[in-house]
Every structure is written in C-alpha cells, then in structure tokens.
Design a protein around this motif. Sequence first.
Motif, short mmCIF file in Angstrom:
data_model
loop_
_atom_site.label_atom_id
_atom_site.label_comp_id
_atom_site.label_asym_id
_atom_site.label_seq_id
_atom_site.Cartn_x
_atom_site.Cartn_y
_atom_site.Cartn_z
N PRO A 68 0.83 -1.20 0.00
CA PRO A 68 0.00 0.00 0.00
C PRO A 68 0.87 1.25 0.00
CG PRO A 68 0.18 -0.85 2.21
CD PRO A 68 0.88 -1.85 1.32
N ASP A 69 0.28 2.38 -0.31
CA ASP A 69 0.97 3.65 -0.10
C ASP A 69 1.23 3.79 1.40
OD1 ASP A 69 0.59 4.05 -2.81
OD2 ASP A 69 -1.24 5.22 -2.52
N MET A 70 2.32 4.42 1.78
CA MET A 70 2.68 4.47 3.19
C MET A 70 3.41 5.75 3.55
SD MET A 70 5.74 1.59 3.14
CE MET A 70 4.74 0.43 2.19
N GLY A 71 3.46 6.02 4.85
CA GLY A 71 4.15 7.20 5.36
C GLY A 71 5.65 7.06 5.28
N ALA A 72 6.34 8.18 5.51
CA ALA A 72 7.80 8.21 5.36
C ALA A 72 8.51 7.28 6.34
CB ALA A 72 8.30 9.64 5.52
N VAL A 73 8.03 7.20 7.57
CA VAL A 73 8.70 6.37 8.58
C VAL A 73 8.63 4.90 8.18
CG1 VAL A 73 8.62 5.58 10.97
CG2 VAL A 73 8.31 8.01 10.46
N ARG A 74 7.46 4.45 7.80
CA ARG A 74 7.31 3.05 7.39
C ARG A 74 8.08 2.77 6.11
NH1 ARG A 74 1.55 0.14 5.84
NH2 ARG A 74 2.41 -1.94 5.37
N TYR A 107 -2.17 11.56 4.73
CA TYR A 107 -3.12 11.00 5.70
C TYR A 107 -2.90 11.72 7.02
CZ TYR A 107 -5.49 7.71 8.80
OH TYR A 107 -6.32 7.15 9.73
N LYS A 108 -3.92 12.45 7.46
CA LYS A 108 -3.85 13.23 8.69
C LYS A 108 -2.64 14.16 8.70
CE LYS A 108 -6.42 9.95 11.57
NZ LYS A 108 -6.43 9.14 12.80
N GLY A 109 -2.38 14.77 7.55
CA GLY A 109 -1.30 15.74 7.45
C GLY A 109 0.08 15.15 7.20
N HIS A 110 0.18 13.83 7.09
CA HIS A 110 1.46 13.18 6.85
C HIS A 110 1.51 12.66 5.41
CE1 HIS A 110 2.58 13.35 11.09
NE2 HIS A 110 1.36 12.94 11.38
N ALA A 111 2.64 12.90 4.74
CA ALA A 111 2.78 12.49 3.34
C ALA A 111 2.71 10.98 3.20
CB ALA A 111 4.11 13.00 2.79
N ARG A 174 3.67 23.71 20.40
CA ARG A 174 2.46 22.90 20.42
C ARG A 174 2.22 22.35 19.02
NH1 ARG A 174 -1.62 27.35 22.70
NH2 ARG A 174 -0.57 28.41 20.96
N ARG A 175 1.75 21.11 18.92
CA ARG A 175 1.57 20.46 17.62
C ARG A 175 0.58 21.22 16.74
NH1 ARG A 175 6.02 18.22 16.82
NH2 ARG A 175 6.50 19.84 18.33
N ARG A 176 -0.37 21.95 17.37
CA ARG A 176 -1.37 22.65 16.57
C ARG A 176 -0.83 23.96 15.99
NH1 ARG A 176 -3.48 23.36 21.87
NH2 ARG A 176 -3.53 25.53 22.57
#
Length: 225
Positions: A68-74, A107-111, A174-176
């Motif tokens: 599947p498509d995946m985030g940078a860490v994975r 996904y949720k702001g992550h590439a 802060r993350r926001r």
Amino acid sequence: MSKTQERADYGPQQFPDRLGFSLWRFERALAKGLIPPADVGGRRWSAAVVEEVAGRAEEIRTATGGLPDMGAVRAAALLEERFGLPVASEVLIELDRRGLVECVGDYKGHALYDGQALEHFADRAALEKAKHDGRLLNRTKAAKHLGIRACDFDHLTKAKWLRPTVWVHSGWQRRRDAPCVALYRLGDLDVLLVHPAIDWEEIRATPKGRPSPLARLTGRMPTKA
C-alpha cells in the motif's frame, strides 16, 4: 441463489469485500481505472459491474502490486531492511524530488508515498545519493557545513539563494501551531559551496563583528554559465 447473488448493488465497503481486496488495493484499482466508477447513484456499483470486475480480480491484484501507499517512517524502515543500511524518513522527500518514489497524497497531514514505486525500487546507488543530498540540516548545522557564521547564512536565505526544504516543529512548540524551524537540504548547500559567484575564503576570513560579504547578494542565485 446465494446472498451474494441476490444483492442488487454494492457500496464502497461491500465491493472490495466481494473481491477479497484490502481497501487500499480497491482504491488504487479505482484510481488506475481498473475498476469503473460507481454506476448506481454515484456511490454504489451494480451487481453486473461487480461480477464483471470479480472475473478480473487476479489480473487487478497483479496490476496493483503488493504494497500500500505508506508514510515516510514506514517507507524508510522498508528500504532500510531491503538494503541493509540506515535510512532516515527524510530520504523519502529526496526520492520524491528525484521522481523515484513519489508522494501520492497524505493522511492526517502526513505524506504518503507510492507503494508500487517502493515495491520496485532497487537502485542502491540512487538511495545512497538521496541519503546524502537529501539530508536536512537546521540553520546552525547548515552554517557549520558551509563553514560560515550564522549571520552570513542569514544573508543567503534573505537573498533567496537558499530556501528551506521543509519546516518542522521545535521541541517546545504545540503540535497545533505552525512549524517554525526551517530545515535545509544538504545537496543545495553543496551547490552553493562550488558556486563561482561566492568567495568563500573571503567570507570565512571576515572577523567576528564585521559585516558579511554576503550582504551584497541580491535577487535569486544566478545559474552557472
């Protein structure tokens, strides 16, 4: 007649279940045009369409790959295991920049990076080049790499001869909040180091407290002749 055969149409959860597909595979097949658009109310598929597609399920499975498509860490962990060398997640930004493993969404702001491209990526030399050029440094480390003062470095960014690759959150933010730490690509710094318009010896020889020769920079970095 089975319950499956009795169904008149299928929704976006029932259709992949009928095919035995994970949702990511179903969505990729849709995006590739291997599955036709919904033909019932714009959100569902008729039983006739579903049965036609079911007859091509193995063909579609092959065409959509195994990852599947995946985030940078994975994705970095996958490449690390495949090549047996450390791979930081920031390398994916560089692989995307080079068109080798493209960012295909978020996904949720992550590439998210192209799973099929990752599945077939086997160029160790390209990965090692991306690891070097794509390394990201903050302002302090970038100035150190160039062998200049932080104030000298600021003139490079002010004149837009150097631009941040990404912005990240600091440890106290802060993350926001909007990220406030600029990170710079090592490959861009290396280009500056050999640029004929900059006299690095003069800059490095400038004593503390004296104006930076880089204050003379104007406009964007000229290309080499």
